[in-house]
Design an enzyme around this catalytic site. Sequence first.
Site, PDB file in Angstrom:
ATOM      1  N   HIS A  50     -18.503  24.091  12.295  1.00  0.00           N
ATOM      2  CA  HIS A  50     -18.497  23.522  10.947  1.00  0.00           C
ATOM      3  C   HIS A  50     -18.082  24.605   9.978  1.00  0.00           C
ATOM      4  O   HIS A  50     -18.442  25.771  10.169  1.00  0.00           O
ATOM      5  CB  HIS A  50     -19.910  23.009  10.595  1.00  0.00           C
ATOM      6  CG  HIS A  50     -19.913  22.063   9.456  1.00  0.00           C
ATOM      7  ND1 HIS A  50     -19.943  22.488   8.148  1.00  0.00           N
ATOM      8  CD2 HIS A  50     -19.855  20.712   9.423  1.00  0.00           C
ATOM      9  CE1 HIS A  50     -19.923  21.429   7.367  1.00  0.00           C
ATOM     10  NE2 HIS A  50     -19.864  20.340   8.109  1.00  0.00           N
ATOM     11  N   ASP A  78     -21.760  14.988  14.374  1.00  0.00           N
ATOM     12  CA  ASP A  78     -20.949  14.079  15.182  1.00  0.00           C
ATOM     13  C   ASP A  78     -21.220  14.186  16.668  1.00  0.00           C
ATOM     14  O   ASP A  78     -20.805  13.315  17.437  1.00  0.00           O
ATOM     15  CB  ASP A  78     -19.461  14.352  14.934  1.00  0.00           C
ATOM     16  CG  ASP A  78     -19.072  13.911  13.548  1.00  0.00           C
ATOM     17  OD1 ASP A  78     -19.631  12.907  13.101  1.00  0.00           O
ATOM     18  OD2 ASP A  78     -18.246  14.581  12.925  1.00  0.00           O
TER      19      ASP A  78
END
Length: 432
Positions: A313, A371
Amino acid sequence: MKLADNKATLSFSNGSPSIEMPVYSGNIGPDVIDIRKLYGQSGMFTYDPGFLSTASCQSGITYIDGDKGELLYRGYPIEQLANHGDYLDTCYLLLKGELPDAKQSTDFHKLVNNHTMVNEQMQFFLRGFRRDAHPMAVLTGLVGALSAFYHDSTDITNPEHREISAIRLIAKMPTLVAMAYKYGVGQPFQYPQNNLSYSGNFLRMMFGVPCEEYKVNPVLERALDRIFILHADHEQNASTSTVRLCGSSGTNPFAAIAAGVACLWGPAHGGANEACLKMLDDIQKMGGISKVGEFMEQVKDKNSGVKLMGFGHRVYKNYDPRAKLMQETCNEVLAELGLENDPLFKLAKQVEKIALEDDYFVSRKLYPNVDFYSGIVQRAIGIPVNLFTGVFALARTVGWIAQLNEMIGDPEYKIGRPRQLFTGSPRRDIKG
Ligand code: ACO
């Protein structure tokens, strides 16, 4: 924002006079150097593709501490909202800055419920798409088309228009996502039923059929509500910045949110849950758990172009707090549906275990993001893989609107217009 005690000084090695720039502090998080006058004073721009060190706005909505793995909506930790809250109360919080009291909550739920239907003409618009169109292609079109159906709420400078378009978008997104799904599978659209909860209603519009009564499963209803809360906002990510940039031209809210939907579709952003599940499926086809090591070698090989989807991320350099909550939800949903031995879930756990111990991932601070588990939960609920990003868009709509409305109300807001470092041909003439 307030002026910090110190200032920044930029000096040049060629003897040009140095330039002093103000520094501002927020309430938490890093200070920012105000470079707005830099070009006027030095004739130079800053260069920051990907916004690695650039704050594009001031915002009071969502705060992320990427090193700690902390996410706050209007100051409240995501864990508290996910464990004690409800999605529509979270929407209220994001839009208005405070959690609603009991009456405000009831009124807000009623208000949203009053707007769940979409103009009947929209189904004719939807029927123009190929049945096998990707739902995100359909959704980008449907959301943009809302501006053609709701002319009376398209003036972004009018606070009443902003308010009603916000409610319309939040209320109608589940209906649109479910319509996109039903169209693809050739089943009749299900009208919303307003005595159900927001997520219960979505489940029924997705999986209900006219010939049978649909009973909402409370565990799945709660899981979906949690998915919505976890995805509701995430400060200045790519799609939110797209919405702000698009809206900065003064375009209508529906058009700005459609731009956000289009941006979210990409596999480096909202498309990652779909890509993650596809990746797990591919490993399963290669031979499952025994092939995880081999797959990881491909991921670590820079020339392979293979990434571990659902990992890494831009902001989190620690465990994404949403991933932990999503893992809990995953356990609950799989237990409820008797799928504890789901091979993809077992595979995901093994992939996660190996990655968390491997130096490649540890040294780059690559941890699971939201996710990684959300695809498994959605698949267990029965949501098809190509609709995962549509569900994310549904949940994120409130964040996009809250951020868009915050920008419009910001006295420092200007049309977004980045500059460039030109590397093309200088002026030249056509020969002959
Ligand atoms: N698998 C393997 N290596 C990775 C991964 C990954 N998932 N993510 C980052 N890396 C590596 C990069 O190759 C790079 O290595 P290097 O320093 O040796 O060159 C290093 O880690 C830093 O990565 P960057 O690409 O510079 O990180 P950036 O902040 O630009 O990218 C992103 C973040 C796009 C999320 C990236 O981690 C990624 O593509 N992850 C997979 C897709 C994904 O899960 N996206 C969902 C994001 S969350 C969301 O949208 C809800």
